[in-house]
Design a protein around this motif. Structure first.
Motif, short mmCIF file in Angstrom:
data_model
loop_
_atom_site.label_atom_id
_atom_site.label_comp_id
_atom_site.label_asym_id
_atom_site.label_seq_id
_atom_site.Cartn_x
_atom_site.Cartn_y
_atom_site.Cartn_z
N ARG A 18 5.72 35.67 -43.23
CA ARG A 18 5.69 34.25 -43.54
C ARG A 18 4.44 33.54 -43.01
O ARG A 18 4.12 32.28 -43.11
CB ARG A 18 7.06 33.89 -42.98
CG ARG A 18 7.63 32.32 -43.50
CD ARG A 18 8.86 32.12 -43.15
NE ARG A 18 9.13 32.09 -41.62
CZ ARG A 18 10.14 32.99 -40.98
NH1 ARG A 18 10.57 33.75 -41.83
NH2 ARG A 18 10.30 33.16 -39.68
N VAL A 19 4.15 33.78 -41.70
CA VAL A 19 3.19 33.19 -40.91
C VAL A 19 1.57 33.81 -41.04
O VAL A 19 0.73 33.47 -40.39
CB VAL A 19 3.45 33.17 -39.30
CG1 VAL A 19 4.65 32.55 -38.90
CG2 VAL A 19 3.54 34.45 -38.77
N ASP B 234 7.98 30.74 -35.68
CA ASP B 234 6.74 30.28 -36.72
C ASP B 234 5.87 29.36 -35.93
O ASP B 234 4.66 29.78 -36.18
CB ASP B 234 7.24 29.29 -37.86
CG ASP B 234 8.04 30.20 -38.80
OD1 ASP B 234 8.32 31.30 -38.61
OD2 ASP B 234 7.95 29.56 -39.81
N ARG B 235 6.28 28.50 -34.80
CA ARG B 235 5.41 27.76 -34.07
C ARG B 235 4.50 28.72 -33.18
O ARG B 235 3.44 28.42 -33.24
CB ARG B 235 6.27 26.76 -33.34
CG ARG B 235 5.56 25.83 -32.54
CD ARG B 235 4.81 24.74 -33.46
NE ARG B 235 5.64 24.04 -34.01
CZ ARG B 235 5.60 22.62 -34.08
NH1 ARG B 235 4.78 21.99 -33.16
NH2 ARG B 235 6.31 21.67 -34.83
N SER C 282 3.89 31.79 -33.57
CA SER C 282 2.97 32.73 -34.32
C SER C 282 1.75 31.86 -34.59
O SER C 282 0.48 32.34 -34.42
CB SER C 282 3.81 32.93 -35.44
OG SER C 282 4.79 33.99 -35.08
N HIS C 283 1.75 30.80 -35.16
CA HIS C 283 0.77 29.95 -35.72
C HIS C 283 -0.16 29.50 -34.49
O HIS C 283 -1.28 29.75 -34.54
CB HIS C 283 1.20 28.93 -36.42
CG HIS C 283 1.84 28.85 -37.88
ND1 HIS C 283 1.08 29.61 -38.82
CD2 HIS C 283 2.86 28.64 -38.20
CE1 HIS C 283 1.54 29.93 -39.94
NE2 HIS C 283 2.86 28.95 -39.81
#
Length: 339
Positions: free
Chosen positions: A145-146, A114-115, A117-118
């Motif tokens: 989700r991202v 997640d980190r 990706s964002h």
């Protein structure tokens, strides 16, 4: 392979998770990071090969790669965007193909996917109008989700040669050559030719169209490392050109990219491909281009067509402009790195 400039990676962000320090960087020098990256990639994907393919994919200026390193300088996550071009209503924009996303299993509970990706998508929005990708099915939920959207999948078409009517046995006026027979000047000529035809067709169109540059074609087909499981060819005449591959272990022909100026040139090239398939005793050919499907259905209606697979497609339109319609764009195998 196009070598990256001799630059040092710079830290874009740093953060702490569970008492451990991490550094988010843009990878500017493939040679400097090669050993560290390959070890991390092989560990994440549990594969001990692919070094030459990673040199080809990561060592080009076309691919922008972001990494997360731990405090020991070990790459624990990576995220890449390969530059491509698209014309939307005749306006050229830069787009990114998401590729080679991974995280070290050691940090599974740190939510590094997640980190990175964002962070990567946020930085990519400065360079690309939108991004697309062909993830494996297990990764789809994580991408959603991202922020990635999941439009209708891409259809993989298969045409079986056994059903072709005898009237398609006409003598073709096109030619086929294996790519390894080309010298650098010939490679440059054909890359410029197919890029020109692609650009002209895109400029004539009033919707969405991938328009690859000659540099992209050169990297995609002539700078690629030699793969033992397939051979690459080009089929061409004065007004049409196609790149295709033939797999050896599971014999099949994949049309990777095809461009034509008029339907007669297109039909001539298809005749030559049919003759090649018969000579090599191949079952037929496969492709994902919707435009190719529509023209084959019109010009060669007796071909036996099947949709044999649905390939997941993800889209991330930066700045939420809602200007892009994924159902209107024509993608081919050459628009990603697998085939």
């Amino acid at each position: 392979m196009l070598p990256l400039d001799n630059k040092i990676d710079h830290t874009i962000d740093e953060f702490e998770i569970k008492g451990k320090q991490f550094y988010f960087k843009e990878m500017c020098n493939w040679n400097l990071n090669r050993s560290n990256y390959i070890k991390a990639w092989q560990s994440a994907f549990q594969r001990q090969d692919m070094e030459e393919s990673l040199d080809w994919m990561l060592g080009t200026k076309l691919n922008k790669t972001y990494i997360i390193e731990d405090s020991d300088g070990i790459i624990v996550s990576a995220y890449s965007m390969l530059k491509n071009n698209c014309l939307i209503n005749k306006n050229k924009i830069d787009i990114g193909l998401c590729n080679n996303v991974f995280c070290n299993k050691k940090y599974f509970r740190y939510k590094l996917f997640d980190r990175i990706s964002h962070l990567s998508l946020n930085n990519s929005s400065d360079y690309f109008s939108f991004a697309y990708g062909f993830p494996n099915r297990l990764a789809i939920r994580g991408h959603q989700r991202v922020g990635w959207s999941l439009p209708d999948p891409i259809k993989l078409y298969s045409y079986q040669i056994s059903k072709i009517h005898s009237r398609y046995n006409s003598k073709a006026s096109s030619e086929i050559r294996e790519l390894n027979s080309f010298d650098s000047n010939e490679a440059k000529f054909f890359c410029e030719k197919i890029a020109q035809v692609s650009r002209e067709k895109a400029e004539e169109s009033n919707n969405y169209r991938i328009s690859k540059t000659s540099s992209y074609y050169n990297w995609r087909f002539f700078q690629r490392n030699i793969l033992k499981d397939r051979d690459y060819y080009i089929c061409y005449n004065d007004s049409a050109i196609s790149f295709f591959s033939v797999y050896k272990t599971d014999p099949q022909l994949n049309i990777l990219d095809i461009q034509w100026k008029n339907n007669s040139a297109f039909i001539s090239m298809i005749f030559e491909l049919i003759n090649f398939i018969k000579t090599k005793s191949l079952p037929g050919f496969r492709f994902i281009s919707r435009e190719l499907f529509k023209l084959l259905e019109l010009e060669l209606p007796n071909l036996d067509i099947n949709v044999i697979e649905q390939i997941p497609l993800i889209i991330n339109e930066f700045n939420d402009s809602k200007a892009f319609n994924p159902q209107s764009i024509n993608l081919s195998f050459s628009d990603y790195d697998v085939y």
